[in-house]
Design an enzyme around this catalytic site. Sequence first.
Site, short mmCIF file in Angstrom:
data_model
loop_
_atom_site.label_atom_id
_atom_site.label_comp_id
_atom_site.label_asym_id
_atom_site.label_seq_id
_atom_site.Cartn_x
_atom_site.Cartn_y
_atom_site.Cartn_z
N HIS A 131 0.83 -1.21 0.00
CA HIS A 131 0.00 0.00 0.00
C HIS A 131 0.87 1.26 0.00
O HIS A 131 0.72 2.14 -0.86
CB HIS A 131 -0.89 -0.03 1.25
CG HIS A 131 -1.83 1.12 1.38
ND1 HIS A 131 -3.14 1.08 0.95
CD2 HIS A 131 -1.65 2.38 1.88
CE1 HIS A 131 -3.71 2.25 1.19
NE2 HIS A 131 -2.84 3.06 1.76
N GLU A 132 1.82 1.31 0.93
CA GLU A 132 2.69 2.49 1.01
C GLU A 132 3.57 2.61 -0.23
O GLU A 132 3.92 3.72 -0.65
CB GLU A 132 3.55 2.45 2.28
CG GLU A 132 2.77 2.40 3.60
CD GLU A 132 1.76 3.53 3.77
OE1 GLU A 132 1.95 4.59 3.18
OE2 GLU A 132 0.76 3.30 4.48
N HIS A 171 1.79 4.61 -2.77
CA HIS A 171 1.97 6.04 -2.51
C HIS A 171 3.36 6.50 -2.99
O HIS A 171 3.51 7.54 -3.63
CB HIS A 171 1.88 6.33 -1.00
CG HIS A 171 0.49 6.32 -0.45
ND1 HIS A 171 -0.53 7.10 -0.95
CD2 HIS A 171 -0.07 5.63 0.60
CE1 HIS A 171 -1.64 6.90 -0.24
NE2 HIS A 171 -1.39 6.01 0.70
N GLU A 212 -4.59 8.21 -2.66
CA GLU A 212 -5.13 6.94 -2.15
C GLU A 212 -5.42 6.00 -3.31
O GLU A 212 -5.30 4.78 -3.17
CB GLU A 212 -6.40 7.23 -1.33
CG GLU A 212 -6.85 6.09 -0.45
CD GLU A 212 -5.89 5.75 0.69
OE1 GLU A 212 -4.96 6.53 0.97
OE2 GLU A 212 -6.08 4.67 1.29
#
Lengths: 495, 495
Positions: free
Chosen positions: A263-264, A267, A293
């Site tokens: 997830h990170e 980003h 997001e």
Amino acid sequence: MTEAYKKLEARFHRMSVLSGIGGMLHWDMAVIMPDGGADARSEQLATLSVLENELINAPDLGDLISSAESERLDDWQQANLAEMKRAWVHGTAVPVDLVEKMSRAETRCEVAWRKARADNDFKGLLPHLQEVLDLSIEAGKAKAEALGTSVYDALLDQYDPMMRSDRIDSLFAELESFLPDFTADVIERQKSEDKPVKPTGPFAVETQNRIGLDLMKAVGFDFDHGRLDISHHPFCGGIPEDVRLTTRYDENDFTSAIMGVLHETGHAMYERGLPADWQNQPVGKARGMTMHESQSLLVEMQACRSEEFLTYAGPVFKEAFGGDSAAWGAANLHRLYTRVEPGLIRVDADEVTYPAHVILRYRLERALIEGDMKLVDLPGAWNELMQKLLGIVPEDDRNGCMQDIHWPSGAWGYFPTYTLGAMAAAQIFAAAKESNPEIPNALSRGDFAPLMGWLRANIHSQASSKSTDAILQAATGKPLGVDAFRTHLENRYGQ
Amino acid sequence: MTEAYKKLEARFHRMSVLSGIGGMLHWDMAVIMPDGGADARSEQLATLSVLENELINAPDLGDLISSAESERLDDWQQANLAEMKRAWVHGTAVPVDLVEKMSRAETRCEVAWRKARADNDFKGLLPHLQEVLDLSIEAGKAKAEALGTSVYDALLDQYDPMMRSDRIDSLFAELESFLPDFTADVIERQKSEDKPVKPTGPFAVETQNRIGLDLMKAVGFDFDHGRLDISHHPFCGGIPEDVRLTTRYDENDFTSAIMGVLHETGHAMYERGLPADWQNQPVGKARGMTMHESQSLLVEMQACRSEEFLTYAGPVFKEAFGGDSAAWGAANLHRLYTRVEPGLIRVDADEVTYPAHVILRYRLERALIEGDMKLVDLPGAWNELMQKLLGIVPEDDRNGCMQDIHWPSGAWGYFPTYTLGAMAAAQIFAAAKESNPEIPNALSRGDFAPLMGWLRANIHSQASSKSTDAILQAATGKPLGVDAFRTHLENRYGQ
């Protein structure tokens, strides 16, 4: 002549560098800093804020913007100027003493929230949260006047520029038109299926870390321009040239760390993919929290919970952790990672029930900001809406209206971006696959290059040159909508 | 009324916070940062410098200082104002464009130096070093005019405020009056003694690290306000509230890491012991590099190479590393750590031959700054003086005049502070022991509290409230002199 514009570039460049320094200090505070450094660090961060605030409030900045508006600028320069103006409107609308009051009230309220949540004491939180709410409304009113929007929309605009609540109302209404029945169907069907096998731990932290690093590399993370470390709350920080990711490890649950890292990394890829030519200019920044997001959820939810990727990841996990082989099959992992179950806690929610958590918070925060609800009534309203949207009610406020840090820290208007981001992720991933049908095959080999190449060209490199909708229009043929998200849920969770 | 003074306090407070931020970013660069972050980091540091430079060059600062000089101030405020003025004179004497030119030339020269040293190519370094030297002389002239000193003294004043070269000349002359014969005697005597037993490795890095942390705790390092990490060049960085020490480990030599940690801990104790009430004010800063080096050498050389401390440390090392017990006896360790041998490399020198390395550099840099020598003649002059002072000559410039980074980085006038610091360390340690005779006994139990208590009261807490000499006068009854250092050497190395 672009004299005024060039002066503005120099000013905003400096603001950006100062903000980047703040990013590094925040990372250090979360990852490295000894506790006793906290006071000095607060002062360092406050000093950087004051300097940025002085720059944006420079008495000649408005005139420079006006002058630059009549200069001959190319498209990106014009977009940059528009973003400068947006930053200036946001940065000057609220009087400095109110900004300071808010900052102090938010810090106090965060501290009170940690204690109140631990003690399940909403009453103890109430006066602090009321103070933050009142000041946020006051600041929102000032920004609303400057932007020509409603108070709530002015707050929303801080996180998702140009997004408005009437737009959210209609998008969320569309979600609500199918999600409740769909969710019930999925849960019912999953009940009748075999339960997925859970890989059994313990999963050594060192092994989790190594796999995390390997998967980051697979996604395309450039370790010459970033790091992975540990912090209590995982985040993506630093600056595009030096992206600092964090995760945390649980020896009994390797999924949370691995999926958190992915997830990170989503980003991080966005930050790293922003156009280097516009580094440190407003137009070169990420487009807002919805787009941000979308990039993390695209990697975590769209790509990495796909059967294709799990075909690649299963053997990787198996080799690293060993144990029961049945657990590491792609089909089993897929069933495990697509399990739907209504729960009380937003951050633990699956992607089918997550929107209900967001819709609940969106309705309540709007009512609070618009004066339609009193803060003292929040716990009751929370539980009522929770029952209505998810069919469950928390036993206490700790697992109810006090679970998130957003409101105590003054982040009203932030929550919608989670679900708007999930919708954008589905829409972008569908368009990427349509444009390059090789993407899923590549993922099944752990190869993210085709996906990332497309994202870099169509999303990351666009930075803030256009609105979220305009970027989506150009990249996917449509502005932000529900269709792709619905199709995604139907494909993944439907019959 | 102290209106002007209070304004000055606010300005200098901001400068100090910015400089502290720079300290954190420097630490991160040396310890954590991925290589690709270098450009962005340079820009962050440059931006901080520009901001500090703007603050010290504010057009009204001189007037504020003049006004404050007629305000009613207490002693520390007066001392603070004097330090503000000193910072202002240094900060405004050199035109901004020259500061920028120097910064760029120094960076270029450092890069050239790394390559030239590796290639043993003084000719390749020459044009870059010439540029740095010329600009340093130009800046030195500007500061000399503002300070009313010679050019060399103006450079020296940056590192050791109020120290002057005539003073150094007489102190170094005194050293030279006894050191050559003394050194020869010690070497001759040590030849006739049994050679000390060297503990045999490998010494696990993890164990070295644990011992380092334990000894830091013993010295009094507060891990709530600091850390120990690894970097290529060990240093003490950060800020007093969050002191960041670094070391490096060699599996074959545990002494270098342990003694390095103790050395840096001495620096750290000084920073941490500065008066909290004057945090972020000029008067609250360390007094200069002579005093700073005195605190690191006091811990490393005076306290931790004493037989008393080694009585404590021997068993600690033995338990940690095991192996040959003969090696871990206090008497053996003491002989090992007091071995005297002339060598080519300053940083590897023992405390008896170290002053010769400094005297050599001091003479050569003065000649270069004062125009009495050409840079092209440096290698020859170096080797000649090396022969005269230490009786050895390097085979190449890599191990001769190119060994140190100081000159390529523009730090002319820095070298004397190493030996002035060693002299101050001996003088302070002797006074501390005289004032509290329990100090050596306590060290033999690994208890630094009596020593540190005395240092905190007499040295650390004085910060920059007085000159180095005045602090020494109050603490030891004398200004800086050679006597205590000579006595120390005679006691430790003599018959």
